[in-house]
Design a protein around this motif. Structure first.
Motif, PDB file in Angstrom:
ATOM      1  N   ASN A  59      48.167  15.029  15.035  1.00  0.00           N
ATOM      2  CA  ASN A  59      47.150  15.530  14.108  1.00  0.00           C
ATOM      3  C   ASN A  59      45.739  15.241  14.633  1.00  0.00           C
ATOM      4  O   ASN A  59      44.833  16.078  14.514  1.00  0.00           O
ATOM      5  N   ILE A  60      45.560  14.052  15.212  1.00  0.00           N
ATOM      6  CA  ILE A  60      44.257  13.698  15.786  1.00  0.00           C
ATOM      7  C   ILE A  60      43.963  14.581  16.989  1.00  0.00           C
ATOM      8  O   ILE A  60      42.831  15.048  17.179  1.00  0.00           O
ATOM      9  N   TYR A  61      44.964  14.831  17.802  1.00  0.00           N
ATOM     10  CA  TYR A  61      44.840  15.711  18.970  1.00  0.00           C
ATOM     11  C   TYR A  61      44.349  17.093  18.536  1.00  0.00           C
ATOM     12  O   TYR A  61      43.458  17.681  19.158  1.00  0.00           O
ATOM     13  N   GLU A  64      40.615  16.869  16.991  1.00  0.00           N
ATOM     14  CA  GLU A  64      39.550  16.719  17.981  1.00  0.00           C
ATOM     15  C   GLU A  64      39.449  17.911  18.930  1.00  0.00           C
ATOM     16  O   GLU A  64      38.613  17.921  19.828  1.00  0.00           O
ATOM     17  N   GLY A  65      40.306  18.913  18.741  1.00  0.00           N
ATOM     18  CA  GLY A  65      40.220  20.127  19.543  1.00  0.00           C
ATOM     19  C   GLY A  65      40.718  19.984  20.966  1.00  0.00           C
ATOM     20  O   GLY A  65      40.330  20.773  21.847  1.00  0.00           O
ATOM     21  N   CYS A  66      41.583  19.010  21.225  1.00  0.00           N
ATOM     22  CA  CYS A  66      42.091  18.790  22.590  1.00  0.00           C
ATOM     23  C   CYS A  66      42.832  20.017  23.120  1.00  0.00           C
ATOM     24  O   CYS A  66      42.821  20.294  24.324  1.00  0.00           O
ATOM     25  N   TYR A  67      43.478  20.753  22.205  1.00  0.00           N
ATOM     26  CA  TYR A  67      44.240  21.942  22.603  1.00  0.00           C
ATOM     27  C   TYR A  67      43.335  23.048  23.153  1.00  0.00           C
ATOM     28  O   TYR A  67      43.815  23.975  23.817  1.00  0.00           O
ATOM     29  N   ALA A  68      42.042  22.958  22.917  1.00  0.00           N
ATOM     30  CA  ALA A  68      41.119  23.992  23.391  1.00  0.00           C
ATOM     31  C   ALA A  68      40.898  23.901  24.902  1.00  0.00           C
ATOM     32  O   ALA A  68      40.482  24.875  25.529  1.00  0.00           O
ATOM     33  N   CYS A  69      41.177  22.734  25.487  1.00  0.00           N
ATOM     34  CA  CYS A  69      40.988  22.554  26.930  1.00  0.00           C
ATOM     35  C   CYS A  69      42.277  22.222  27.666  1.00  0.00           C
ATOM     36  O   CYS A  69      42.315  22.294  28.894  1.00  0.00           O
ATOM     37  N   HIS A  70      43.309  21.815  26.938  1.00  0.00           N
ATOM     38  CA  HIS A  70      44.583  21.430  27.561  1.00  0.00           C
ATOM     39  C   HIS A  70      45.725  22.271  26.995  1.00  0.00           C
ATOM     40  O   HIS A  70      45.927  22.305  25.783  1.00  0.00           O
ATOM     41  N   SER A  71      46.463  22.919  27.875  1.00  0.00           N
ATOM     42  CA  SER A  71      47.664  23.634  27.443  1.00  0.00           C
ATOM     43  C   SER A  71      48.846  22.676  27.448  1.00  0.00           C
ATOM     44  O   SER A  71      48.773  21.570  27.993  1.00  0.00           O
ATOM     45  N   GLN A  72      49.931  23.085  26.824  1.00  0.00           N
ATOM     46  CA  GLN A  72      51.174  22.323  26.843  1.00  0.00           C
ATOM     47  C   GLN A  72      52.318  23.300  27.130  1.00  0.00           C
ATOM     48  O   GLN A  72      53.277  23.392  26.379  1.00  0.00           O
ATOM     49  N   PRO A 139      34.699  14.977  27.067  1.00  0.00           N
ATOM     50  CA  PRO A 139      33.853  14.064  26.285  1.00  0.00           C
ATOM     51  C   PRO A 139      34.579  12.750  26.006  1.00  0.00           C
ATOM     52  O   PRO A 139      35.804  12.675  26.093  1.00  0.00           O
ATOM     53  N   ALA A 140      33.839  11.724  25.679  1.00  0.00           N
ATOM     54  CA  ALA A 140      34.418  10.416  25.354  1.00  0.00           C
ATOM     55  C   ALA A 140      34.821  10.378  23.880  1.00  0.00           C
ATOM     56  O   ALA A 140      34.223  11.040  23.033  1.00  0.00           O
ATOM     57  N   TYR A 141      35.844   9.590  23.599  1.00  0.00           N
ATOM     58  CA  TYR A 141      36.335   9.447  22.224  1.00  0.00           C
ATOM     59  C   TYR A 141      36.408   7.958  21.864  1.00  0.00           C
ATOM     60  O   TYR A 141      37.436   7.450  21.429  1.00  0.00           O
ATOM     61  N   THR A 215      45.121   1.656  14.839  1.00  0.00           N
ATOM     62  CA  THR A 215      43.954   2.512  15.019  1.00  0.00           C
ATOM     63  C   THR A 215      44.350   3.944  15.387  1.00  0.00           C
ATOM     64  O   THR A 215      45.507   4.223  15.718  1.00  0.00           O
ATOM     65  N   GLU A 216      43.377   4.822  15.330  1.00  0.00           N
ATOM     66  CA  GLU A 216      43.615   6.202  15.750  1.00  0.00           C
ATOM     67  C   GLU A 216      43.901   6.263  17.248  1.00  0.00           C
ATOM     68  O   GLU A 216      44.593   7.173  17.707  1.00  0.00           O
ATOM     69  N   MET A 217      43.399   5.299  18.007  1.00  0.00           N
ATOM     70  CA  MET A 217      43.710   5.231  19.435  1.00  0.00           C
ATOM     71  C   MET A 217      45.200   4.976  19.633  1.00  0.00           C
ATOM     72  O   MET A 217      45.836   5.582  20.506  1.00  0.00           O
ATOM     73  N   ASP A 218      45.779   4.064  18.834  1.00  0.00           N
ATOM     74  CA  ASP A 218      47.220   3.820  18.887  1.00  0.00           C
ATOM     75  C   ASP A 218      47.987   5.124  18.711  1.00  0.00           C
ATOM     76  O   ASP A 218      48.912   5.426  19.463  1.00  0.00           O
TER      77      ASP A 218
END
Length: 243
Positions: A59-61, A64-72, A139-141, A215-218
Motif C-alpha cells: 500500500n505504501i509502495y 508513494e507512486g513507486c509503480y510510476a517508475c518501476h515495473s513488475q 527521490p529520498a523517502y 515503521t512504514e520502513m519495516d
C-alpha cells in the motif's frame, strides 16, 4: 477510401453501427482469452498470500507512486531474463489487487528484487538513493523510518482482499495487527504466530534494524523482500526449460 469515410460520417445511423462493430471486435479480442484462463494460467501449489506487513508495504509502495517508475513484469526477452531473472508468470500476480505490472522503467524492474539485496541496503537506498547508487534519480523517502505504521485497519484490509478472491483465513484476519508487529519483531511472543499462519519460510526480522517499533520502513522493505518469492513457479519452469 476517404470518400467512403466522409459519407459514413454524414450517415448518423451508419456511423453508430460502425462504432459498435469496431468496439465489439476490440471487446471480443480482450474478453475471449478469459474463457481459457484455466488453461493458460499456471498452477502454483506453493503460492502464499502477502502477510499483513507485506500488504501494508504494498500500500505504501502504491501511495508513494513507486509503480510510476518501476515495473513488475519481466518479459520473455533474453536481455531482460539475463538482467532480472526468469520471466514473469501470470500466476505470480493472482493475489495482486491492483496489479502493478507497469511499463515505465525509469528505474529497474522489481519483479524479482526479493532477496537480491540486504535489508540494510534497502533502508539506506530509501533514506538516500545516492548513498548506494550514485547515478540514481530516485527521490529520498527518509520519513518512512520516522513514521509509525498505522496497523489498526489491517484486518479490514485482509477481509476486503478475501472478498476479491485472496484466500485469507479468519485467523489471519483476526490476528492481522499482531502478525504485522510479530513479523518485524523476531524475539517477541507474536512472531511464532506469523510463521504458523504464513509458513516457516516467511521473513521474520527487524527490517529497519529496530525491533522496538513498527515503521512504514519495516513494511515497505518487507514488501520489497518478498517480490518474486511468493512462489517458486517461475524458477521451476526455468529449470524444466534448461533440462
Amino acid at each position: 477510401m476517404f470518400g467512403f469515410h466522409y459519407r459514413l460520417e454524414r450517415n448518423t445511423i451508419g456511423f453508430v453501427l460502425a462504432v459498435i462493430v469496431a468496439a465489439s471486435i476490440g471487446g471480443i479480442v480482450e474478453i475471449a482469452p478469459l474463457f481459457t484462463i484455466d488453461e493458460t494460467v499456471e498452477e502454483a501449489p506453493d503460492m502464499r498470500v502477502y502477510t499483513p506487513l507485506e500488504l501494508a508495504g504494498r500500500n505504501i509502495y502504491i501511495r508513494e507512486g513507486c509503480y510510476a517508475c518501476h515495473s513488475q513484469m519481466i518479459r520473455a526477452l533474453r536481455d531482460e531474463v539475463e538482467r532480472y531473472g526468469p520471466y514473469s508468470l501470470a500466476v505470480e500476480s493472482q493475489y495482486d489487487h491492483p496489479m502493478l505490472w507497469g511499463s515505465k522503467r525509469t528505474g529497474p524492474d522489481l519483479a524479482r528484487v526479493g532477496g537480491k539485496y540486504s535489508d540494510d541496503w534497502h533502508v539506506a537506498h530509501l533514506n538516500d538513493p545516492r548513498d548506494v547508487v550514485p547515478q540514481s534519480v530516485m527521490p529520498a523517502y527518509r520519513w518512512l523510518s520516522r513514521t509509525e505504521l498505522d496497523s489498526d485497519d489491517l484486518g479490514l484490509h485482509l477481509k476486503a482482499m478475501r472478498r476479491v478472491g485472496v484466500p485469507y483465513t479468519d485467523a489471519m484476519i483476526v490476528n492481522a495487527e499482531n502478525d504485522a508487529y510479530g513479523q518485524a519483531a523476531p524475539g517477541s511472543k507474536r512472531a511464532p504466530g506469523v510463521a504458523e499462519r504464513y509458513g516457516e519460510g516467511t521473513n521474520i526480522r527487524a527490517f529497519d534494524g529496530e525491533s522496538d517499533r513498527l515503521t512504514e520502513m519495516d513494511a515497505l522493505v518487507a514488501y520489497l523482500q518478498i517480490l518474486g518469492r511468493l512462489t517458486d513457479a517461475a524458477y521451476e519452469r526455468k529449470t524444466e526449460a534448461e533440462e
